[in-house]
Scaffold this active site. Structure first.
Site, PDB file in Angstrom:
ATOM      1  N   HIS A  22      -0.835   6.885  -5.613  1.00  0.00           N
ATOM      2  CA  HIS A  22      -1.399   6.105  -4.505  1.00  0.00           C
ATOM      3  C   HIS A  22      -2.929   6.164  -4.495  1.00  0.00           C
ATOM      4  O   HIS A  22      -3.565   5.201  -4.076  1.00  0.00           O
ATOM      5  CB  HIS A  22      -0.789   6.548  -3.178  1.00  0.00           C
ATOM      6  CG  HIS A  22       0.564   5.960  -2.956  1.00  0.00           C
ATOM      7  ND1 HIS A  22       1.692   6.482  -3.552  1.00  0.00           N
ATOM      8  CD2 HIS A  22       0.957   4.872  -2.261  1.00  0.00           C
ATOM      9  CE1 HIS A  22       2.729   5.744  -3.209  1.00  0.00           C
ATOM     10  NE2 HIS A  22       2.312   4.761  -2.433  1.00  0.00           N
ATOM     11  N   TYR A  41      -2.414   0.257   6.557  1.00  0.00           N
ATOM     12  CA  TYR A  41      -1.232   0.885   5.971  1.00  0.00           C
ATOM     13  C   TYR A  41      -1.538   2.355   5.700  1.00  0.00           C
ATOM     14  O   TYR A  41      -2.503   2.678   5.016  1.00  0.00           O
ATOM     15  CB  TYR A  41      -0.891   0.160   4.666  1.00  0.00           C
ATOM     16  CG  TYR A  41       0.524   0.323   4.161  1.00  0.00           C
ATOM     17  CD1 TYR A  41       1.341   1.360   4.547  1.00  0.00           C
ATOM     18  CD2 TYR A  41       1.031  -0.588   3.241  1.00  0.00           C
ATOM     19  CE1 TYR A  41       2.629   1.484   4.064  1.00  0.00           C
ATOM     20  CE2 TYR A  41       2.317  -0.487   2.750  1.00  0.00           C
ATOM     21  CZ  TYR A  41       3.114   0.559   3.174  1.00  0.00           C
ATOM     22  OH  TYR A  41       4.382   0.684   2.688  1.00  0.00           O
ATOM     23  N   TRP A  76       5.948  -2.126  -8.916  1.00  0.00           N
ATOM     24  CA  TRP A  76       5.559  -0.891  -8.232  1.00  0.00           C
ATOM     25  C   TRP A  76       6.794  -0.053  -7.902  1.00  0.00           C
ATOM     26  O   TRP A  76       6.806   1.159  -8.111  1.00  0.00           O
ATOM     27  CB  TRP A  76       4.762  -1.213  -6.966  1.00  0.00           C
ATOM     28  CG  TRP A  76       4.331   0.024  -6.238  1.00  0.00           C
ATOM     29  CD1 TRP A  76       4.903   0.560  -5.123  1.00  0.00           C
ATOM     30  CD2 TRP A  76       3.243   0.894  -6.576  1.00  0.00           C
ATOM     31  NE1 TRP A  76       4.246   1.705  -4.746  1.00  0.00           N
ATOM     32  CE2 TRP A  76       3.223   1.931  -5.626  1.00  0.00           C
ATOM     33  CE3 TRP A  76       2.295   0.891  -7.592  1.00  0.00           C
ATOM     34  CZ2 TRP A  76       2.285   2.957  -5.668  1.00  0.00           C
ATOM     35  CZ3 TRP A  76       1.362   1.911  -7.629  1.00  0.00           C
ATOM     36  CH2 TRP A  76       1.360   2.928  -6.676  1.00  0.00           C
TER      37      TRP A  76
END
Length: 104
Positions: A22, A41, A76
């Site tokens: 990430h 987010y 992803w």
């Protein structure tokens, strides 16, 4: 803006790899999330349970749901499938949470 939250789960020993992936989030993934109305987010880890708490603000449910059929999102999911609990389509096993309180 619609606020959404869910809980997902990491596989044991994958905390550092999840964080690394990430921290190196693909630019096309960022663009796809924003194009589908995602804002603010955040994902948090509960270290003892390996639960991931995800929070995102979205513009519309329809736009957000369309991420699942996006090629970048599917890549992803496949990339992340080895380190977290996933469904047969590689999407993360996610349990939506019920909004109980909000202080603006």
């Amino acid at each position: 803006m619609i606020r959404k939250a869910c809980v997902m789960k990491l596989k044991p020993g994958c905390e550092a790899e999840y964080k690394k992936r990430h921290d190196e989030l693909w630019s096309e993934m960022v663009e796809m999330l924003r194009a589908h109305g995602g804002h603010n987010y955040s994902i948090f880890l509960h270290p003892q349970t390996l639960q991931l708490f995800a929070y995102v603000e979205i513009e519309s449910e329809e736009k957000w749901q369309a991420t699942a059929s996006n090629e970048t999102c599917q890549r992803w999911w496949k990339y992340m499938a080895d380190i977290m609990d996933t469904n047969n389509d590689n999407s993360p096993v996610a349990e939506d949470l019920v909004d109980m309180f909000y202080l603006a």
